[in-house]
Design a protein around this motif. Structure first.
Motif, PDB file in Angstrom:
ATOM      1  N   PRO A 109       0.817  -1.220   0.000  1.00 46.08           N
ATOM      2  CA  PRO A 109       0.000   0.000   0.000  1.00 46.08           C
ATOM      3  C   PRO A 109       0.853   1.273   0.000  1.00 46.08           C
ATOM      4  N   ALA A 110       0.327   2.291  -0.661  1.00 45.27           N
ATOM      5  CA  ALA A 110       0.949   3.622  -0.686  1.00 45.27           C
ATOM      6  C   ALA A 110       2.387   3.597  -1.193  1.00 45.27           C
ATOM      7  N   ALA A 111       2.627   2.818  -2.243  1.00 44.36           N
ATOM      8  CA  ALA A 111       3.965   2.726  -2.826  1.00 44.36           C
ATOM      9  C   ALA A 111       4.268   3.948  -3.689  1.00 44.36           C
ATOM     10  N   ARG A 112       5.553   4.187  -3.902  1.00 49.73           N
ATOM     11  CA  ARG A 112       5.995   5.243  -4.832  1.00 49.73           C
ATOM     12  C   ARG A 112       6.177   4.626  -6.206  1.00 49.73           C
ATOM     13  N   VAL A 113       5.511   5.213  -7.200  1.00 48.98           N
ATOM     14  CA  VAL A 113       5.543   4.686  -8.559  1.00 48.98           C
ATOM     15  C   VAL A 113       5.940   5.785  -9.528  1.00 48.98           C
ATOM     16  N   LEU A 114       6.839   5.463 -10.437  1.00 51.48           N
ATOM     17  CA  LEU A 114       7.204   6.354 -11.531  1.00 51.48           C
ATOM     18  C   LEU A 114       6.663   5.759 -12.821  1.00 51.48           C
ATOM     19  N   ASP A 115       5.752   6.472 -13.460  1.00 51.98           N
ATOM     20  CA  ASP A 115       5.220   6.051 -14.754  1.00 51.98           C
ATOM     21  C   ASP A 115       6.048   6.738 -15.832  1.00 51.98           C
ATOM     22  N   ALA A 116       6.988   5.997 -16.399  1.00 51.52           N
ATOM     23  CA  ALA A 116       7.937   6.535 -17.371  1.00 51.52           C
ATOM     24  C   ALA A 116       7.371   6.388 -18.783  1.00 51.52           C
ATOM     25  N   GLY A 130      -4.387   4.222  -4.294  1.00 51.33           N
ATOM     26  CA  GLY A 130      -3.678   4.605  -3.079  1.00 51.33           C
ATOM     27  C   GLY A 130      -2.188   4.795  -3.190  1.00 51.33           C
ATOM     28  N   HIS A 131      -1.639   4.703  -4.397  1.00 53.08           N
ATOM     29  CA  HIS A 131      -0.192   4.849  -4.569  1.00 53.08           C
ATOM     30  C   HIS A 131       0.178   6.296  -4.886  1.00 53.08           C
ATOM     31  N   HIS A 132       1.443   6.622  -4.685  1.00 51.39           N
ATOM     32  CA  HIS A 132       1.957   7.961  -4.946  1.00 51.39           C
ATOM     33  C   HIS A 132       2.675   7.929  -6.299  1.00 51.39           C
ATOM     34  N   CYS A 133       2.087   8.535  -7.301  1.00 50.56           N
ATOM     35  CA  CYS A 133       2.543   8.353  -8.681  1.00 50.56           C
ATOM     36  C   CYS A 133       3.058   9.650  -9.288  1.00 50.56           C
ATOM     37  N   THR A 134       4.187   9.545  -9.952  1.00 51.64           N
ATOM     38  CA  THR A 134       4.746  10.631 -10.760  1.00 51.64           C
ATOM     39  C   THR A 134       4.792  10.163 -12.202  1.00 51.64           C
ATOM     40  N   GLY A 135       4.356  11.012 -13.114  1.00 51.61           N
ATOM     41  CA  GLY A 135       4.388  10.677 -14.530  1.00 51.61           C
ATOM     42  C   GLY A 135       5.392  11.540 -15.274  1.00 51.61           C
ATOM     43  N   VAL A 136       6.132  10.926 -16.178  1.00 48.50           N
ATOM     44  CA  VAL A 136       7.095  11.647 -17.016  1.00 48.50           C
ATOM     45  C   VAL A 136       6.821  11.295 -18.466  1.00 48.50           C
ATOM     46  N   PRO A 141      15.236   9.693  -6.128  1.00 51.39           N
ATOM     47  CA  PRO A 141      15.256   8.256  -6.411  1.00 51.39           C
ATOM     48  C   PRO A 141      14.625   7.458  -5.289  1.00 51.39           C
ATOM     49  N   GLY A 142      14.547   6.144  -5.494  1.00 50.89           N
ATOM     50  CA  GLY A 142      14.002   5.278  -4.466  1.00 50.89           C
ATOM     51  C   GLY A 142      12.574   4.862  -4.722  1.00 50.89           C
ATOM     52  N   PHE A 143      12.183   4.843  -5.997  1.00 49.66           N
ATOM     53  CA  PHE A 143      10.826   4.403  -6.326  1.00 49.66           C
ATOM     54  C   PHE A 143      10.689   2.906  -6.079  1.00 49.66           C
ATOM     55  N   LEU A 186      15.163   3.337  -9.087  1.00 41.55           N
ATOM     56  CA  LEU A 186      14.575   2.366  -8.168  1.00 41.55           C
ATOM     57  C   LEU A 186      15.290   2.333  -6.826  1.00 41.55           C
ATOM     58  N   ARG A 187      14.561   1.948  -5.799  1.00 37.88           N
ATOM     59  CA  ARG A 187      15.175   1.603  -4.521  1.00 37.88           C
ATOM     60  C   ARG A 187      15.713   0.176  -4.623  1.00 37.88           C
ATOM     61  N   PRO A 188      16.657  -0.220  -3.772  1.00 36.66           N
ATOM     62  CA  PRO A 188      17.059  -1.623  -3.730  1.00 36.66           C
ATOM     63  C   PRO A 188      15.839  -2.502  -3.463  1.00 36.66           C
ATOM     64  N   GLY A 189      15.648  -3.503  -4.285  1.00 40.54           N
ATOM     65  CA  GLY A 189      14.465  -4.348  -4.192  1.00 40.54           C
ATOM     66  C   GLY A 189      13.298  -3.849  -5.031  1.00 40.54           C
ATOM     67  N   GLY A 190      13.445  -2.672  -5.628  1.00 36.30           N
ATOM     68  CA  GLY A 190      12.379  -2.113  -6.450  1.00 36.30           C
ATOM     69  C   GLY A 190      12.236  -2.830  -7.784  1.00 36.30           C
ATOM     70  N   LEU A 191      11.104  -2.600  -8.445  1.00 36.71           N
ATOM     71  CA  LEU A 191      10.759  -3.325  -9.658  1.00 36.71           C
ATOM     72  C   LEU A 191      10.665  -2.417 -10.884  1.00 36.71           C
ATOM     73  N   LEU A 192      11.188  -2.889 -11.991  1.00 33.26           N
ATOM     74  CA  LEU A 192      10.963  -2.273 -13.299  1.00 33.26           C
ATOM     75  C   LEU A 192       9.982  -3.154 -14.056  1.00 33.26           C
ATOM     76  N   VAL A 193       8.839  -2.588 -14.419  1.00 31.55           N
ATOM     77  CA  VAL A 193       7.800  -3.324 -15.140  1.00 31.55           C
ATOM     78  C   VAL A 193       7.655  -2.710 -16.517  1.00 31.55           C
ATOM     79  N   THR A 194       7.767  -3.552 -17.539  1.00 25.73           N
ATOM     80  CA  THR A 194       7.704  -3.053 -18.914  1.00 25.73           C
ATOM     81  C   THR A 194       6.752  -3.898 -19.745  1.00 25.73           C
ATOM     82  N   GLY A 195       6.154  -3.260 -20.730  1.00 23.28           N
ATOM     83  CA  GLY A 195       5.351  -3.966 -21.722  1.00 23.28           C
ATOM     84  C   GLY A 195       5.789  -3.541 -23.099  1.00 23.28           C
ATOM     85  N   MET A 196       6.081  -4.505 -23.979  1.00 26.65           N
ATOM     86  CA  MET A 196       6.567  -4.133 -25.309  1.00 26.65           C
ATOM     87  C   MET A 196       6.187  -5.159 -26.359  1.00 26.65           C
TER      88      MET A 196
END
Length: 208
Positions: free
Chosen positions: A47-54, A69-75, A109-111, A140-150
């Motif tokens: 819950p309430a994770a930091r997310v970067l929508d790249a 409920g997440h904290h999202c930044t979009g670029v 940093p630290g998403f 990303l923070r250590p343990g953080g995830l990069l999720v991609t769709g292509m």
């Protein structure tokens, strides 16, 4: 860095925001689930994770993740897309910028999760893909995830042929210190098999 225009801008002329938003509004009105990417990411997050929508585009996914409920930044590099995002969700953080220069945008940093959906990687400027992956990993923070769709073939891309292979992408991720954790063929989690036309990949930055 090549200085070349990204493939998305070549396709759209940087004026696709309103039509892109209308397209998904029509899909939603017809009963299609337009929140598959957000649901996929939400299932990976606390819950309430930091997310970067790249490459956030019009903000469809980031807005939904914020609703969850997440904290999202979009670029995004396309002002026409960000104009829609800012109009629809003015309270969220939307940044105009090149993903290959993500470190110049003043982000902390630290998403927990960085998302690059919607064929972001194949539609980058030629020659910048490896630099972008490196920048996304660094956010990303250590343990953080990069999720991609292509998309991996012309049927799943707005291009006549794929400019990036999955093998190349995995190599760039490995060089950036990321480890592949899982891969599916859809945002619904259908099993990936070699030869699939689309790949949803979850890489992680190992915890220290």
């Amino acid at each position: 860095m090549t200085g070349q225009q990204d493939r998305w801008a070549e396709l759209t002329g940087g004026q696709a925001g309103e039509e892109y938003a209308r397209r998904f509004a029509r899909l939603a009105a017809s009963g299609h689930d337009v929140h598959g990417e957000a649901a996929f990411c939400d299932a990976l997050l606390k819950p309430a994770a930091r997310v970067l929508d790249a490459g956030c585009g019009t903000g469809r996914i980031a807005v939904r993740l914020a609703e969850l409920g997440h904290h999202c930044t979009g670029v995004d590099v396309d002002p026409s897309m960000l104009a829609v995002a800012r109009r629809d969700a003015p309270a969220q953080e939307w940044l105009l910028g090149d993903l290959a220069r993500l470190d110049t945008l003043g982000l902390t940093p630290g998403f927990d999760l960085v998302l690059a959906a919607g064929n972001v990687i194949p539609l980058l400027a030629p020659g910048t893909e490896q630099a972008v992956v490196r920048q996304l990993a660094a956010a990303l923070r250590p343990g953080g995830l990069l999720v991609t769709g292509m998309g991996l073939d012309a049927a799943h891309l707005p291009l006549p042929e794929p400019p990036v292979t999955l093998e190349e992408f995995d190599h760039w991720c490995a060089e950036a210190g990321l480890v592949l954790r899982r891969r599916s063929a859809t945002w619904s989690g259908d099993a990936y098999v070699p030869g699939c036309g689309y790949a949803v990949s979850v890489h992680s930055l190992p915890a220290v």
